[in-house]
Design an enzyme around this catalytic site. Structure first.
Site, PDB file in Angstrom:
ATOM      1  CG  ASN A 146       0.287  -0.036   2.694  1.00 10.49           C
ATOM      2  OD1 ASN A 146       1.346   0.592   2.798  1.00 10.49           O
ATOM      3  ND2 ASN A 146      -0.812  -0.689   3.420  1.00 10.49           N
ATOM      4  CG  ASP A 175      -4.945 -10.761   3.001  1.00 10.36           C
ATOM      5  OD1 ASP A 175      -3.870 -10.140   3.033  1.00 10.36           O
ATOM      6  OD2 ASP A 175      -5.826 -10.799   4.346  1.00 10.36           O
TER       7      ASP A 175
END
Length: 499
Positions: free
Chosen positions: A203, A279
């Protein structure tokens, strides 16, 4: 991009090998009504406990939801928590998998204690030191015997001791020798440990920290940081997730030259909960690559999946059919509200738990909602005013026939679900009902699984007349008898139309 039919066929053939740290997420729910006389601490009276797959287990759950054949390799302790993980995996896959039991360390467990939907405490029961060298070699030896059967290798690194630096280097080399792409969900700030991996999925915070805190505020800055990460770590490609700013694909060719970066705008209609969305993204990228997509195509699908995950008001498990439906341009750009629809109350319960963990008051009501009318809309507006999230339990078609006769429903279950799910007051639709006369045709079973905070029923009932009330009260939920709006009913509408 392959057409969707070919994509689905390729995904059904895809095989993913997942190696990473699995853990058990426990949620202990209760009520606090007093302070301990032993010290200034609340006393939690427990009324229920839920278990979920955590860490790499959540990646596995996403891979299964996306339709790929998936195999996880991880370590467990010789304990009941490890057995609970195996049972959870059997629930989603129908079979258990190869786990390596480590007698020197417990199964990793994260236990959250919640009262009135507010988290009081989290307790982590784990050991994070690297696993023993002998066990590491045993796992690598096993992987060598099976890796050729898989299309993509996923490393899910949660820093719990399985993926040591040497282990990572060996497994990436093994995958490269067999021309198997390696997708890494990274941990820490030193990404050089993933050298030669096909791609990593940081991220923007992880991307910044892995590049000595380079700025990642704009497309250009993310591109510069991504290219710097590729140069300094030896990773081939970066797909960076950027929350509300979407996703960026930074790739290099075999000669080490950078390709034109691609920046994808966010696909979330509204962000409710980002828990586990990473995920979902990793799983979708792996599945797409296994199905023959290129990096940009994989990122486009992952961007859609990630947007659905955070917009689904809690759950990060996104089935393939939802991703493919959202691929339609109108669905991706629409700002309309569409509530998720569930056939499986256990999957719906995962979403409800996340709502409750965030402190949301979850309301529940039920009905056939065959022809939506003024009375329905006013009732649902009233119901939503009494909670933060409203669940509609919808009688499936056979259930309606048993209640109303063979001429009903007028509209089939999916038509009814889509119409009522488009109302801004509705946050979830879940089907229920009996298949045969004599079976329970009430929402009692769904309520027992979802455990909403408040059950709402319209009419002139008393609480002792409602079988649902006993279930709601058993876990300290609230039963709310609401007024009905007289003069409006589906039966009246049908009779008027016939006249």
């Amino acid at each position: 991009m392959n057409d969707l039919n070919n994509l689905v066929k390729n995904i059904e053939k895809a095989s993913i090998l997942l190696v990473g740290d699995i853990m058990l997420d426990k949620f202990i729910y209760g009520a606090v009504n007093r302070i301990s006389p032993e010290g200034p601490i609340p006393v939690l009276t427990v009324n229920r406990e839920d278990h979920m797959l955590g860490g790499a287990g959540n990646v596995l759950a996403n891979l299964c939801a996306l339709g790929a054949k998936s195999h996880i390799i991880s370590t467990l302790g010789n304990d009941l928590d490890g057995q609970a993980i195996i049972e959870k995996i059997e629930e989603i896959q129908g079979s258990s998998q190869n786990f390596f039991h480590d007698a020197n360390r417990p199964t990793s467990v994260k236990t959250r204690y919640l009262a009135q939907n507010q988290q009081l405490l989290r307790v982590d029961h784990e050991k994070n030191h690297p696993i023993e060298q002998e066990l590491s070699e045993e796992i690598l030896s096993y992987i060598r015997t099976i890796i050729k059967k898989y299309d993509v290798l996923v490393l899910s690194d949660y820093g719990k001791g399985l993926l040591s630096n040497d282990f990572i280097a060996e497994i990436i080399e093994l995958a490269n020798q067999n021309d198997i792409p390696v997708v890494v969900d990274p941990k820490g700030t030193d990404f050089s440990i993933y050298k030669s991996a096909t791609l990593v999925t940081p991220n923007k915070k992880e991307l910044s920290e892995a590049t000595s805190n380079m700025s990642v505020a704009s497309d250009m800055e993310v591109t510069v940081a991504g290219q710097a990460l590729i140069k300094q770590s030896g990773i081939q490609n970066v797909i960076a997730t950027r929350s509300e700013d979407g996703m960026s694909v930074i790739c290099s060719d075999e000669a080490g030259n950078f390709l034109e970066p691609v920046h994808l705008p966010t696909r979330a209609l509204e962000v409710f909960d980002v828990s586990g969305a990473g995920d979902t993204v990793v799983a979708m990228i792996a599945v797409a690559l296994a199905a023959g997509c290129d990096y940009v195509e994989a990122a486009e699908l992952a961007n859609v999946a990630g947007g659905l995950a955070v917009a689904k008001v809690g759950t990060a498990i996104v089935p393939l059919d939802e991703v493919l439906a959202a691929k339609d341009e109108n669905a991706k750009t629409s700002k309309s509200h569409i509530a998720p629809i569930y056939n499986d109350s256990k999957r719906a319960a995962e979403q409800v738990r996340k709502w409750q963990e965030k402190g949301h008051k979850v309301g529940f009501t039920n009905g056939c909602f065959d022809i939506l009318h003024h009375g329905h809309v006013n009732y649902l507006n009233d119901a939503k005013s009494r909670c933060d999230k409203l669940i509609i339990a919808l009688n499936h078609d056979q259930s309606v026939r048993l209640l109303k006769g063979d001429s009903r429903p007028v509209n089939d279950e999916m038509a009814r679900a889509n119409v009522i799910g488009a109302l801004g007051t509705v946050d979830m639709v879940v089907f229920f009902g009996a298949q045969e006369q004599g079976q329970d045709n009430t929402p009692c079973g769904v309520i027992d699984v979802l455990k909403p905070d408040v059950f709402m029923k319209g009419g002139d009932y008393t609480i002792d007349q409602l079988p649902e009330a006993k279930i709601v009260q058993s876990y300290n939920g609230v039963v709310d008898i609401m007024p009905l709006y007289e003069g409006y009913s589906t039966t009246n509408i049908i009779e008027k139309a016939r006249a």
